[in-house]
Motif scaffolding. Structure first.
Motif, PDB file in Angstrom:
ATOM      1  N   ALA A  78     135.539 -34.678 -29.496  1.00  0.00           N
ATOM      2  CA  ALA A  78     135.693 -33.327 -28.941  1.00  0.00           C
ATOM      3  C   ALA A  78     135.201 -33.278 -27.500  1.00  0.00           C
ATOM      4  O   ALA A  78     135.833 -32.658 -26.633  1.00  0.00           O
ATOM      5  N   LEU A  79     134.096 -33.947 -27.234  1.00  0.00           N
ATOM      6  CA  LEU A  79     133.560 -33.988 -25.870  1.00  0.00           C
ATOM      7  C   LEU A  79     134.538 -34.676 -24.921  1.00  0.00           C
ATOM      8  O   LEU A  79     134.834 -34.155 -23.838  1.00  0.00           O
ATOM      9  N   LYS A  80     135.048 -35.824 -25.359  1.00  0.00           N
ATOM     10  CA  LYS A  80     135.949 -36.615 -24.512  1.00  0.00           C
ATOM     11  C   LYS A  80     137.222 -35.823 -24.207  1.00  0.00           C
ATOM     12  O   LYS A  80     137.654 -35.739 -23.056  1.00  0.00           O
ATOM     13  N   GLU A  81     137.821 -35.230 -25.237  1.00  0.00           N
ATOM     14  CA  GLU A  81     139.064 -34.478 -25.036  1.00  0.00           C
ATOM     15  C   GLU A  81     138.835 -33.253 -24.146  1.00  0.00           C
ATOM     16  O   GLU A  81     139.692 -32.888 -23.341  1.00  0.00           O
ATOM     17  N   SER A  82     137.670 -32.633 -24.292  1.00  0.00           N
ATOM     18  CA  SER A  82     137.352 -31.462 -23.465  1.00  0.00           C
ATOM     19  C   SER A  82     137.195 -31.849 -22.002  1.00  0.00           C
ATOM     20  O   SER A  82     137.754 -31.201 -21.115  1.00  0.00           O
ATOM     21  N   VAL A  83     136.443 -32.902 -21.765  1.00  0.00           N
ATOM     22  CA  VAL A  83     136.206 -33.336 -20.385  1.00  0.00           C
ATOM     23  C   VAL A  83     137.524 -33.730 -19.720  1.00  0.00           C
ATOM     24  O   VAL A  83     137.794 -33.363 -18.570  1.00  0.00           O
ATOM     25  N   GLU A  84     138.374 -34.429 -20.466  1.00  0.00           N
ATOM     26  CA  GLU A  84     139.680 -34.832 -19.912  1.00  0.00           C
ATOM     27  C   GLU A  84     140.516 -33.610 -19.534  1.00  0.00           C
ATOM     28  O   GLU A  84     141.139 -33.575 -18.469  1.00  0.00           O
ATOM     29  N   ALA A  85     140.524 -32.599 -20.404  1.00  0.00           N
ATOM     30  CA  ALA A  85     141.317 -31.391 -20.131  1.00  0.00           C
ATOM     31  C   ALA A  85     140.769 -30.620 -18.937  1.00  0.00           C
ATOM     32  O   ALA A  85     141.530 -30.171 -18.071  1.00  0.00           O
ATOM     33  N   ILE A  86     139.459 -30.482 -18.871  1.00  0.00           N
ATOM     34  CA  ILE A  86     138.833 -29.749 -17.763  1.00  0.00           C
ATOM     35  C   ILE A  86     139.111 -30.459 -16.433  1.00  0.00           C
ATOM     36  O   ILE A  86     139.387 -29.824 -15.407  1.00  0.00           O
ATOM     37  N   THR A  87     139.077 -31.780 -16.461  1.00  0.00           N
ATOM     38  CA  THR A  87     139.310 -32.570 -15.246  1.00  0.00           C
ATOM     39  C   THR A  87     140.761 -32.422 -14.774  1.00  0.00           C
ATOM     40  O   THR A  87     141.041 -32.389 -13.580  1.00  0.00           O
ATOM     41  N   LYS A  88     141.659 -32.288 -15.742  1.00  0.00           N
ATOM     42  CA  LYS A  88     143.088 -32.196 -15.445  1.00  0.00           C
ATOM     43  C   LYS A  88     143.505 -30.789 -14.985  1.00  0.00           C
ATOM     44  O   LYS A  88     144.517 -30.620 -14.292  1.00  0.00           O
ATOM     45  N   ALA A  89     142.736 -29.777 -15.376  1.00  0.00           N
ATOM     46  CA  ALA A  89     143.142 -28.386 -15.161  1.00  0.00           C
ATOM     47  C   ALA A  89     143.162 -27.991 -13.693  1.00  0.00           C
ATOM     48  O   ALA A  89     142.297 -28.411 -12.918  1.00  0.00           O
ATOM     49  N   PHE A 148     129.219 -17.379 -22.376  1.00  0.00           N
ATOM     50  CA  PHE A 148     129.148 -18.663 -21.679  1.00  0.00           C
ATOM     51  C   PHE A 148     127.703 -19.112 -21.482  1.00  0.00           C
ATOM     52  O   PHE A 148     127.327 -19.666 -20.466  1.00  0.00           O
ATOM     53  N   LYS A 149     126.903 -18.878 -22.516  1.00  0.00           N
ATOM     54  CA  LYS A 149     125.490 -19.257 -22.434  1.00  0.00           C
ATOM     55  C   LYS A 149     125.153 -20.340 -23.465  1.00  0.00           C
ATOM     56  O   LYS A 149     124.002 -20.684 -23.653  1.00  0.00           O
ATOM     57  N   VAL A 150     126.171 -20.832 -24.172  1.00  0.00           N
ATOM     58  CA  VAL A 150     125.928 -21.849 -25.188  1.00  0.00           C
ATOM     59  C   VAL A 150     126.206 -23.230 -24.597  1.00  0.00           C
ATOM     60  O   VAL A 150     127.271 -23.471 -24.034  1.00  0.00           O
ATOM     61  N   TYR A 151     125.210 -24.092 -24.724  1.00  0.00           N
ATOM     62  CA  TYR A 151     125.333 -25.441 -24.159  1.00  0.00           C
ATOM     63  C   TYR A 151     125.444 -26.458 -25.296  1.00  0.00           C
ATOM     64  O   TYR A 151     124.888 -26.241 -26.357  1.00  0.00           O
ATOM     65  N   PRO A 152     126.188 -27.543 -25.126  1.00  0.00           N
ATOM     66  CA  PRO A 152     126.777 -28.015 -23.855  1.00  0.00           C
ATOM     67  C   PRO A 152     128.152 -27.427 -23.511  1.00  0.00           C
ATOM     68  O   PRO A 152     128.722 -27.796 -22.495  1.00  0.00           O
ATOM     69  N   PHE A 153     128.644 -26.478 -24.306  1.00  0.00           N
ATOM     70  CA  PHE A 153     129.967 -25.895 -24.018  1.00  0.00           C
ATOM     71  C   PHE A 153     130.073 -25.432 -22.556  1.00  0.00           C
ATOM     72  O   PHE A 153     131.025 -25.787 -21.844  1.00  0.00           O
ATOM     73  N   ALA A 154     129.088 -24.657 -22.106  1.00  0.00           N
ATOM     74  CA  ALA A 154     129.146 -24.093 -20.760  1.00  0.00           C
ATOM     75  C   ALA A 154     129.051 -25.179 -19.681  1.00  0.00           C
ATOM     76  O   ALA A 154     129.538 -25.005 -18.561  1.00  0.00           O
ATOM     77  N   ASN A 155     128.426 -26.303 -20.017  1.00  0.00           N
ATOM     78  CA  ASN A 155     128.307 -27.410 -19.059  1.00  0.00           C
ATOM     79  C   ASN A 155     129.634 -28.087 -18.744  1.00  0.00           C
ATOM     80  O   ASN A 155     129.744 -28.799 -17.761  1.00  0.00           O
ATOM     81  N   LEU A 156     130.633 -27.866 -19.618  1.00  0.00           N
ATOM     82  CA  LEU A 156     131.924 -28.535 -19.420  1.00  0.00           C
ATOM     83  C   LEU A 156     132.533 -28.209 -18.058  1.00  0.00           C
ATOM     84  O   LEU A 156     133.254 -29.018 -17.481  1.00  0.00           O
ATOM     85  N   LEU A 157     132.209 -27.027 -17.560  1.00  0.00           N
ATOM     86  CA  LEU A 157     132.791 -26.563 -16.296  1.00  0.00           C
ATOM     87  C   LEU A 157     132.479 -27.509 -15.128  1.00  0.00           C
ATOM     88  O   LEU A 157     133.230 -27.586 -14.169  1.00  0.00           O
ATOM     89  N   GLN A 158     131.380 -28.238 -15.232  1.00  0.00           N
ATOM     90  CA  GLN A 158     130.991 -29.126 -14.127  1.00  0.00           C
ATOM     91  C   GLN A 158     131.996 -30.273 -13.920  1.00  0.00           C
ATOM     92  O   GLN A 158     131.974 -30.925 -12.889  1.00  0.00           O
ATOM     93  N   TYR A 159     132.871 -30.490 -14.904  1.00  0.00           N
ATOM     94  CA  TYR A 159     133.839 -31.591 -14.775  1.00  0.00           C
ATOM     95  C   TYR A 159     135.123 -31.158 -14.078  1.00  0.00           C
ATOM     96  O   TYR A 159     136.035 -31.963 -13.903  1.00  0.00           O
ATOM     97  N   ARG A 160     135.203 -29.898 -13.671  1.00  0.00           N
ATOM     98  CA  ARG A 160     136.428 -29.448 -12.997  1.00  0.00           C
ATOM     99  C   ARG A 160     136.502 -30.031 -11.588  1.00  0.00           C
ATOM    100  O   ARG A 160     135.470 -30.360 -11.001  1.00  0.00           O
ATOM    101  N   THR A 161     137.722 -30.132 -11.085  1.00  0.00           N
ATOM    102  CA  THR A 161     137.888 -30.604  -9.708  1.00  0.00           C
ATOM    103  C   THR A 161     137.646 -29.433  -8.759  1.00  0.00           C
ATOM    104  O   THR A 161     137.699 -28.263  -9.159  1.00  0.00           O
ATOM    105  N   THR A 162     137.400 -29.754  -7.495  1.00  0.00           N
ATOM    106  CA  THR A 162     136.914 -28.734  -6.562  1.00  0.00           C
ATOM    107  C   THR A 162     137.915 -27.612  -6.309  1.00  0.00           C
ATOM    108  O   THR A 162     137.523 -26.493  -6.033  1.00  0.00           O
ATOM    109  N   ASP A 163     139.208 -27.901  -6.414  1.00  0.00           N
ATOM    110  CA  ASP A 163     140.180 -26.848  -6.105  1.00  0.00           C
ATOM    111  C   ASP A 163     140.660 -26.100  -7.360  1.00  0.00           C
ATOM    112  O   ASP A 163     141.623 -25.338  -7.291  1.00  0.00           O
ATOM    113  N   THR A 164     140.021 -26.318  -8.478  1.00  0.00           N
ATOM    114  CA  THR A 164     140.412 -25.632  -9.711  1.00  0.00           C
ATOM    115  C   THR A 164     139.972 -24.177  -9.678  1.00  0.00           C
ATOM    116  O   THR A 164     138.822 -23.877  -9.378  1.00  0.00           O
ATOM    117  N   LYS A 165     140.894 -23.290  -9.979  1.00  0.00           N
ATOM    118  CA  LYS A 165     140.560 -21.862 -10.017  1.00  0.00           C
ATOM    119  C   LYS A 165     139.953 -21.537 -11.382  1.00  0.00           C
ATOM    120  O   LYS A 165     140.452 -21.983 -12.418  1.00  0.00           O
TER     121      LYS A 165
END
Ligand SMILES: [Zn+2]
Length: 230
Positions: A162-173, A183-200
């Motif tokens: 689940a972690l791997k698939e989430s990180v891959e999707a966030i990176t691709k988005a 958005f206060k539950v971790y590590p769920f909320a931490n997933l956002l850090q894997y987004r690329t800089t121009d992701t809205k």
């Protein structure tokens, strides 16, 4: 900012969802003020829904989850349905919810980050068991073993897959929409850090979740917003 335009223009959309997506289907938000977390004053919710409690107090654990968390007749709402149309084409839903409503709606690209309530197995022999059997008794008929769901309890780890698939999707988005979660539950909320800089990143919630810089907040009822999407 127009959500419809953002979605139309995006190449890959990730929805990150929480309890607020399920409440319109009649499933109470157990982290909200009126949710089931505050219904018991003796035990903290973190303890009730912990691995320790499952093992040491299986009667109490079972009683609590059966009374408060199982809504097998609940049906998906317009938020789930619109997400299916979008993500089956170009995206992913990553949910904290354990109620299976995203999969019931037909979401093909789905990560159930905290597992779900309806995949049941026996702790003793590992066999998978239909959830109807679990709803009548938590002892495995075959060997008396303890039945449990795949839901990730406090004190347990998120599944590596689940972690791997989430990180891959966030990176691709190129568009991430956070819906119905504080958005206060971790590590769920931490997933956002894997987004690329121009992701809205857009957050939709009934109350302002005061997100980090760069996240656009829409304080509104997600049902209204998703009903208007084409
Ligand atoms: Zn068994």
């Amino acid at each position: 900012m127009d959500l419809q335009t953002e979605i139309n223009n995006a190449k890959y959309v990730v929805f990150m969802t929480g309890a607020g997506v399920s409440t319109p289907s009649g499933i109470p938000d157990y982290r909200s003020k009126n949710g089931l977390y505050t219904s018991s004053e003796e035990l903290t919710p973190e303890y009730i829904l912990s691995h320790d409690n499952l093992v040491n107090n299986p009667d109490g654990f079972y009683d609590f989850v059966i009374k408060n968390m199982y809504f097998p007749d609940a049906i998906p709402n317009v938020i789930h349905e619109k997400m299916v149309e979008i993500t089956n084409q170009k995206g992913m839903v990553i949910t904290q919810n354990v109620d299976c409503l995203h999969s019931k709606a037909g979401t093909k690209n789905l990560v159930e980050f905290h597992g779900n309530l309806y995949d049941i197995h026996c702790k003793k022999c590992g066999e998978e068991v239909d959830y109807h059997e679990y709803l009548t008794d938590y002892h495995h008929k075959k060997d008396g073993g303890l039945l449990r769901s795949s839901t990730v309890l406090y004190g347990e780890n998120i599944s590596p897959r689940a972690l791997k698939e989430s990180v891959e999707a966030i990176t691709k988005a190129d568009l991430i929409v956070i819906v119905g979660t504080s958005f206060k539950v971790y590590p769920f909320a931490n997933l956002l850090q894997y987004r690329t800089t121009d992701t809205k990143v857009i957050a939709i919630n009934k109350e302002d979740i005061e997100p980090e810089d760069g996240v656009e907040m829409i304080v509104s009822d997600a049902v209204d917003i998703f009903s208007k999407l084409k």
